[in-house]
Write a protein that holds these residues in place. Sequence first.
Motif, PDB file in Angstrom:
ATOM      1  N   ARG A   1       0.784  -0.968  -0.052  1.00 28.93           N
ATOM      2  CA  ARG A   1       0.013  -0.022   0.120  1.00 28.93           C
ATOM      3  C   ARG A   1       0.905   1.179   0.058  1.00 28.93           C
ATOM      4  O   ARG A   1       0.440   2.303  -0.650  1.00 28.93           O
ATOM      5  CB  ARG A   1      -0.969   0.042   1.197  1.00 28.93           C
ATOM      6  N   MET A   2       1.993   1.309   0.795  1.00 25.95           N
ATOM      7  CA  MET A   2       2.822   2.456   0.821  1.00 25.95           C
ATOM      8  C   MET A   2       3.575   2.884  -0.662  1.00 25.95           C
ATOM      9  O   MET A   2       3.782   3.868  -0.816  1.00 25.95           O
ATOM     10  CB  MET A   2       3.998   2.007   1.842  1.00 25.95           C
ATOM     11  N   THR A   3       3.718   1.566  -1.398  1.00 26.85           N
ATOM     12  CA  THR A   3       4.681   1.878  -2.522  1.00 26.85           C
ATOM     13  C   THR A   3       3.742   1.286  -3.652  1.00 26.85           C
ATOM     14  O   THR A   3       2.809   1.944  -4.476  1.00 26.85           O
ATOM     15  CB  THR A   3       6.087   1.220  -2.400  1.00 26.85           C
ATOM     16  N   SER A   4       3.974   0.173  -4.059  1.00 24.63           N
ATOM     17  CA  SER A   4       3.418  -0.850  -4.915  1.00 24.63           C
ATOM     18  C   SER A   4       3.927  -2.094  -5.078  1.00 24.63           C
ATOM     19  O   SER A   4       4.832  -2.588  -4.281  1.00 24.63           O
ATOM     20  CB  SER A   4       3.971  -0.168  -6.462  1.00 24.63           C
ATOM     21  N   PRO A   5       2.805  -2.829  -5.430  1.00 28.61           N
ATOM     22  CA  PRO A   5       3.244  -4.377  -5.556  1.00 28.61           C
ATOM     23  C   PRO A   5       4.794  -4.649  -6.057  1.00 28.61           C
ATOM     24  O   PRO A   5       5.429  -5.468  -5.453  1.00 28.61           O
ATOM     25  CB  PRO A   5       2.222  -4.949  -6.351  1.00 28.61           C
ATOM     26  N   GLY A   6       5.330  -3.917  -7.195  1.00 27.81           N
ATOM     27  CA  GLY A   6       6.388  -3.957  -7.877  1.00 27.81           C
ATOM     28  C   GLY A   6       7.529  -3.623  -6.951  1.00 27.81           C
ATOM     29  O   GLY A   6       8.455  -4.338  -7.193  1.00 27.81           O
ATOM     30  N   ARG A   7       7.236  -2.685  -6.447  1.00 29.42           N
ATOM     31  CA  ARG A   7       8.257  -2.075  -5.430  1.00 29.42           C
ATOM     32  C   ARG A   7       8.715  -3.024  -4.495  1.00 29.42           C
ATOM     33  O   ARG A   7      10.006  -3.211  -4.090  1.00 29.42           O
ATOM     34  CB  ARG A   7       7.930  -0.789  -5.068  1.00 29.42           C
ATOM     35  N   ALA A   8       7.807  -3.513  -3.615  1.00 31.22           N
ATOM     36  CA  ALA A   8       7.846  -4.491  -2.633  1.00 31.22           C
ATOM     37  C   ALA A   8       8.464  -5.813  -3.102  1.00 31.22           C
ATOM     38  O   ALA A   8       9.211  -6.125  -2.217  1.00 31.22           O
ATOM     39  CB  ALA A   8       6.459  -4.849  -2.002  1.00 31.22           C
ATOM     40  N   ARG A   9       8.065  -6.167  -4.261  1.00 31.26           N
ATOM     41  CA  ARG A   9       8.689  -7.440  -5.046  1.00 31.26           C
ATOM     42  C   ARG A   9      10.325  -7.180  -5.139  1.00 31.26           C
ATOM     43  O   ARG A   9      10.997  -8.005  -4.723  1.00 31.26           O
ATOM     44  CB  ARG A   9       8.122  -7.889  -6.163  1.00 31.26           C
ATOM     45  N   VAL A  10      10.610  -6.026  -5.590  1.00 27.05           N
ATOM     46  CA  VAL A  10      12.120  -5.575  -5.845  1.00 27.05           C
ATOM     47  C   VAL A  10      12.775  -5.644  -4.788  1.00 27.05           C
ATOM     48  O   VAL A  10      13.997  -6.407  -4.444  1.00 27.05           O
ATOM     49  CB  VAL A  10      12.083  -4.095  -6.517  1.00 27.05           C
ATOM     50  N   TRP A  11      12.274  -5.309  -3.605  1.00 29.25           N
ATOM     51  CA  TRP A  11      13.038  -5.192  -2.263  1.00 29.25           C
ATOM     52  C   TRP A  11      13.217  -6.533  -1.868  1.00 29.25           C
ATOM     53  O   TRP A  11      14.190  -6.759  -1.133  1.00 29.25           O
ATOM     54  CB  TRP A  11      12.415  -4.371  -1.225  1.00 29.25           C
ATOM     55  N   ARG A  12      12.124  -7.470  -1.851  1.00 27.07           N
ATOM     56  CA  ARG A  12      12.120  -8.842  -1.331  1.00 27.07           C
ATOM     57  C   ARG A  12      13.233  -9.533  -2.059  1.00 27.07           C
ATOM     58  O   ARG A  12      13.915 -10.114  -1.257  1.00 27.07           O
ATOM     59  CB  ARG A  12      10.842  -9.402  -1.407  1.00 27.07           C
ATOM     60  N   LEU A  13      13.365  -9.376  -3.381  1.00 26.23           N
ATOM     61  CA  LEU A  13      14.277 -10.111  -4.178  1.00 26.23           C
ATOM     62  C   LEU A  13      15.523  -9.753  -3.936  1.00 26.23           C
ATOM     63  O   LEU A  13      16.556 -10.206  -3.643  1.00 26.23           O
ATOM     64  CB  LEU A  13      14.043 -10.020  -5.707  1.00 26.23           C
ATOM     65  N   TYR A  14      15.840  -8.363  -3.972  1.00 17.55           N
ATOM     66  CA  TYR A  14      17.294  -8.014  -3.985  1.00 17.55           C
ATOM     67  C   TYR A  14      17.787  -8.109  -2.702  1.00 17.55           C
ATOM     68  O   TYR A  14      19.047  -8.143  -2.288  1.00 17.55           O
ATOM     69  CB  TYR A  14      17.188  -6.264  -4.334  1.00 17.55           C
TER      70      TYR A  14
END
Length: 434
Positions: free
Chosen positions: A377-390
Amino acid sequence: MADAALRLTALAEELLGEKLPVRIRAWDGSESGPPGAPVLVIRNRRALRRLLWKPGELGLARAWVAGELDIEGDLYEALDLMASLIWDRGPDTVDRVHPVRDPKVRAFAKGLLQLAGPLPPPPPPPEEVRRRTGTLHTKRRDKQAISHHYDVGNDFYELVLGPSMVYSCAYWENGGTLEDAQRDKLDLVCRKLALKEGDRLLDVGCGWGSMAIHAAREYGARVTGVTLSVEQAAFARKRIAQEGLTDRIEIRVQDYRDVRDGPYDAISSIGMAEHVGSVRFREYADDLYALLKPGGRLLNHQIARRPEKDESAYHVDDFIDAYVFPDGELAPVGRTVATLEEAGFEARDVEALREHYALTLRRWVANLEEHWDRAVRMTSPGRARVWRLYMAASALSFEHNKIGVNQILAVRPAEGGAAGLPLRARDWTASATG
């Protein structure tokens, strides 16, 4: 007949010459691969089109960020298995599987095309950095790169990093919580710099102000913090006001190359030098040397990569460059030490904290996963996925010694060569804050 997973498995195993260690579940509901293994979920055929048009890491990254690829099961185990299968196979394998003249590659591409369909690939996810123009590591381009990574919402960073708001390797001296470890890291830096009441400290890349606050509150330093992130600066100033330290700390939105109010007694640069780039690192070292008084100390806390046999072959990871740290570069620790000494510094201590960063990253991943819905909700599903993977992939890289992180303590020698350090350099091992 639902058989996409079986066909994909056969294609991949023919290309790679060995069995897949992960299970595949395709968009048609079919599954193939070893039971009980982590599952690579291909939710949509668009993922295959991305891979066809951008073979390798960037195509896979785009599909992951877009949610077309996912992993069920232990993320770390899945990344480990896939890394050993693909990325760690060595340069000979990489050269072998990419040329379009290789019959195995051509057969693999033809098979993917049959499964993916002839449509063009979707556009890159919006989280991908926009096409960059201009000379690498100019002030303007660096500011854009920093904004891409750091100006994504302070609330998001607080969720991931925790209340400390320290975005660098913690120091797990006595176990405890992430907060304890980050406090111990900040205190370690202050002790290495031998800060005392009234000392002027320049904190380069000051983030959300945590180092500045600790140095001013616990050691009585007068701190100037510089950052290129407007959001970081606003957050830091608010925290400083709440701590009642506005008379001791100044936060500037300023490039370190524009700081001209030296000399400083000490400089801390924590997790910032990775953004400088090889073409600018000597300039960085020269600037910090000029800003220090004779006898002043520099603490450079920096991620390092392993040396390459052919340094000209080094290139920035495609996923990291496109989604995480645009234009970021890593250097071997030996090159960093040499450059600092070429600028006039004397390197007095190097402490490797590689395992500490792996522990830190795993805590950050746990924070993100625990608060996943809020992060989206704070960013985007894609941004959260970027962070989890990286962050998960980076934790494994530190654990497997693919990359490291080091604190380099250097001094600008005084006239006659005096360094002003005790004969036994590591007198900072006893914590001043208990």
